[in-house]
Design a protein around this motif. Sequence first.
Motif, PDB file in Angstrom:
ATOM      1  N   ILE A 159     -15.304  38.199   2.099  1.00  0.00           N
ATOM      2  CA  ILE A 159     -14.847  37.915   1.484  1.00  0.00           C
ATOM      3  C   ILE A 159     -15.211  38.012  -0.022  1.00  0.00           C
ATOM      4  N   CYS A 160     -16.821  38.244  -0.314  1.00  0.00           N
ATOM      5  CA  CYS A 160     -16.780  38.459  -1.833  1.00  0.00           C
ATOM      6  C   CYS A 160     -18.618  38.125  -1.888  1.00  0.00           C
ATOM      7  N   PRO A 161     -19.154  38.839  -2.669  1.00  0.00           N
ATOM      8  CA  PRO A 161     -20.641  38.821  -3.128  1.00  0.00           C
ATOM      9  C   PRO A 161     -20.869  37.787  -4.011  1.00  0.00           C
ATOM     10  N   VAL A 162     -21.732  36.919  -3.666  1.00  0.00           N
ATOM     11  CA  VAL A 162     -22.238  35.864  -4.114  1.00  0.00           C
ATOM     12  C   VAL A 162     -23.780  36.583  -5.228  1.00  0.00           C
ATOM     13  N   PRO A 163     -23.111  36.927  -5.609  1.00  0.00           N
ATOM     14  CA  PRO A 163     -24.229  36.656  -7.160  1.00  0.00           C
ATOM     15  C   PRO A 163     -26.065  35.884  -7.002  1.00  0.00           C
ATOM     16  N   ARG A 164     -26.941  36.133  -6.851  1.00  0.00           N
ATOM     17  CA  ARG A 164     -27.709  34.883  -6.921  1.00  0.00           C
ATOM     18  C   ARG A 164     -28.940  35.533  -8.205  1.00  0.00           C
ATOM     19  N   LEU A 165     -29.718  34.635  -8.760  1.00  0.00           N
ATOM     20  CA  LEU A 165     -30.295  34.390  -9.056  1.00  0.00           C
ATOM     21  C   LEU A 165     -32.221  33.723 -10.003  1.00  0.00           C
ATOM     22  N   LEU A 166     -33.030  33.671  -9.860  1.00  0.00           N
ATOM     23  CA  LEU A 166     -34.289  33.239 -10.635  1.00  0.00           C
ATOM     24  C   LEU A 166     -34.635  32.349 -11.218  1.00  0.00           C
ATOM     25  N   VAL A 167     -34.304  30.747 -11.144  1.00  0.00           N
ATOM     26  CA  VAL A 167     -33.858  30.439 -13.013  1.00  0.00           C
ATOM     27  C   VAL A 167     -35.503  29.081 -12.241  1.00  0.00           C
ATOM     28  N   ALA A 168     -35.328  28.534 -13.683  1.00  0.00           N
ATOM     29  CA  ALA A 168     -36.111  26.826 -14.788  1.00  0.00           C
ATOM     30  C   ALA A 168     -35.841  26.685 -14.906  1.00  0.00           C
ATOM     31  N   SER A 169     -36.644  25.251 -15.379  1.00  0.00           N
ATOM     32  CA  SER A 169     -36.136  25.343 -17.057  1.00  0.00           C
ATOM     33  C   SER A 169     -37.210  25.636 -17.551  1.00  0.00           C
ATOM     34  N   LYS A 170     -36.651  25.079 -19.058  1.00  0.00           N
ATOM     35  CA  LYS A 170     -37.664  25.793 -20.005  1.00  0.00           C
ATOM     36  C   LYS A 170     -38.555  24.457 -19.942  1.00  0.00           C
ATOM     37  N   GLN A 171     -39.345  23.869 -19.812  1.00  0.00           N
ATOM     38  CA  GLN A 171     -39.861  23.016 -19.711  1.00  0.00           C
ATOM     39  C   GLN A 171     -41.061  23.336 -19.018  1.00  0.00           C
ATOM     40  N   PHE A 172     -40.705  23.627 -17.914  1.00  0.00           N
ATOM     41  CA  PHE A 172     -41.792  24.564 -16.641  1.00  0.00           C
ATOM     42  C   PHE A 172     -42.294  25.308 -16.899  1.00  0.00           C
ATOM     43  N   LEU A 173     -41.270  26.668 -17.683  1.00  0.00           N
ATOM     44  CA  LEU A 173     -42.073  27.491 -18.739  1.00  0.00           C
ATOM     45  C   LEU A 173     -43.433  27.442 -19.774  1.00  0.00           C
ATOM     46  N   ASP A 174     -42.370  26.303 -19.899  1.00  0.00           N
ATOM     47  CA  ASP A 174     -43.181  26.448 -21.091  1.00  0.00           C
ATOM     48  C   ASP A 174     -45.110  25.860 -20.765  1.00  0.00           C
ATOM     49  N   THR A 175     -44.625  24.529 -19.977  1.00  0.00           N
ATOM     50  CA  THR A 175     -45.621  24.561 -19.008  1.00  0.00           C
ATOM     51  C   THR A 175     -46.525  25.014 -18.385  1.00  0.00           C
ATOM     52  N   HIS A 176     -46.331  26.319 -17.541  1.00  0.00           N
ATOM     53  CA  HIS A 176     -47.193  26.724 -17.213  1.00  0.00           C
ATOM     54  C   HIS A 176     -46.564  28.227 -17.325  1.00  0.00           C
ATOM     55  N   GLY A 177     -46.220  28.984 -17.746  1.00  0.00           N
ATOM     56  CA  GLY A 177     -46.310  30.112 -18.418  1.00  0.00           C
ATOM     57  C   GLY A 177     -44.658  30.743 -17.948  1.00  0.00           C
ATOM     58  N   THR A 178     -44.141  31.845 -18.286  1.00  0.00           N
ATOM     59  CA  THR A 178     -42.877  32.737 -17.782  1.00  0.00           C
ATOM     60  C   THR A 178     -43.539  34.099 -17.104  1.00  0.00           C
ATOM     61  N   PRO A 179     -43.136  33.846 -16.190  1.00  0.00           N
ATOM     62  CA  PRO A 179     -43.983  35.717 -15.436  1.00  0.00           C
ATOM     63  C   PRO A 179     -42.732  36.692 -15.733  1.00  0.00           C
ATOM     64  N   ALA A 238     -36.429  28.974  -8.926  1.00  0.00           N
ATOM     65  CA  ALA A 238     -35.755  28.468  -7.516  1.00  0.00           C
ATOM     66  C   ALA A 238     -35.524  29.410  -7.630  1.00  0.00           C
ATOM     67  N   LEU A 239     -34.812  29.939  -6.115  1.00  0.00           N
ATOM     68  CA  LEU A 239     -33.623  31.279  -6.608  1.00  0.00           C
ATOM     69  C   LEU A 239     -32.314  30.577  -5.862  1.00  0.00           C
ATOM     70  N   LEU A 240     -30.812  31.025  -6.240  1.00  0.00           N
ATOM     71  CA  LEU A 240     -30.181  30.663  -5.959  1.00  0.00           C
ATOM     72  C   LEU A 240     -28.472  30.695  -6.238  1.00  0.00           C
ATOM     73  N   PRO A 241     -27.830  30.564  -5.978  1.00  0.00           N
ATOM     74  CA  PRO A 241     -26.662  31.344  -6.189  1.00  0.00           C
ATOM     75  C   PRO A 241     -26.332  30.694  -7.492  1.00  0.00           C
ATOM     76  N   HIS A 242     -25.477  31.855  -8.076  1.00  0.00           N
ATOM     77  CA  HIS A 242     -24.638  31.482  -9.444  1.00  0.00           C
ATOM     78  C   HIS A 242     -24.326  30.496  -9.718  1.00  0.00           C
ATOM     79  N   PHE A 243     -23.170  30.512  -8.291  1.00  0.00           N
ATOM     80  CA  PHE A 243     -21.912  29.113  -8.794  1.00  0.00           C
ATOM     81  C   PHE A 243     -22.727  27.665  -8.867  1.00  0.00           C
TER      82      PHE A 243
END
Length: 300
Positions: A159-179, A238-243
């Motif tokens: 039917i159509c492609p489903v875009p995905r992306l890696l996401v995290a909360s700013k809290q997590f990245l501030d605490t553990h670092g941004t890859p 997490a790696l999740l679909p954009h929708f």
Amino acid sequence: MGELESIRTFLTVAEERSFSAAARLLNSTPASITRTVAALEDRLGIQLLLRTTRKVSLTSAGAAYAARVAPLTEGLARATEETKDLQKVTAGSLKISAPMSLGIKVLPAVLGQFGIIHPQTQVAIDLSDRFVDIVEDDYDLAIRISGPPSDKSTIWRKICPVPRLLVASKQFLDTHGTPQVPEDLVKLECLSYQEHSMSEIWELSRAGTTRSIEARGRFTVNNGDFLTQLAVAGEGIALLPHFIVEEFLGTGRLVPVLEGWSTPEIWLTLYYPPYEHLPLRVATFSDFFEAYIKENWGGA
């Protein structure tokens, strides 16, 4: 009375050569039939029928008009009957498997509109992120979000492609670092999507370079909405679909990670049992679903 019904009334009078006979056929009264034809003549500005005490006949203008409109009304009558026949063929039940997140976010609107057009079709939706055996479990079709199918016994329709992306909360990245590169994920808590309690493998590509990273972490879940809530709570990447995550990206509760790195393409796909020919109600729903998704779905 609408113009089409007025024309049909006129044609009946012309064929029967009598207002009374037309009234009997149309389950009406001669007076009502007379008023209807007179109103049609007024709208057209011409006399269609000659009325005498003994008979009713067509004027030359009426005969020409009848010759033009009779095929149109017959065509409309055939179209109406064919549509009714189609509704009879599409009547029955559909058993559909769909992913939980997609089902909750998209299918209510699809079913609402489909039900208006095809009220005689009963649709049973089974929401599960499990890859069901559509033949063994007797589904008419399955809606899936996945890569290319491995089951060669089924029929599938992209039917159509489903875009995905890696996401995290700013809290997590501030605490553990941004890859900065995929290898940095090895040192961070990753939220894995998997049905059988195993770590997910993330394939990330950029400029012809591909990295495969095992998404190791404390939590493995088989539902995208659940993983989203864990990510929002600062439990990992997490790696999740954009929708699924677009609402949280819009509010800033989640942010993209490793932008510029892409993942293997996955598609919103319809799967069918190995039909020789798709049953009409299955094909009808499939066409409607595809048209709805391409017109309305922001996740596509």
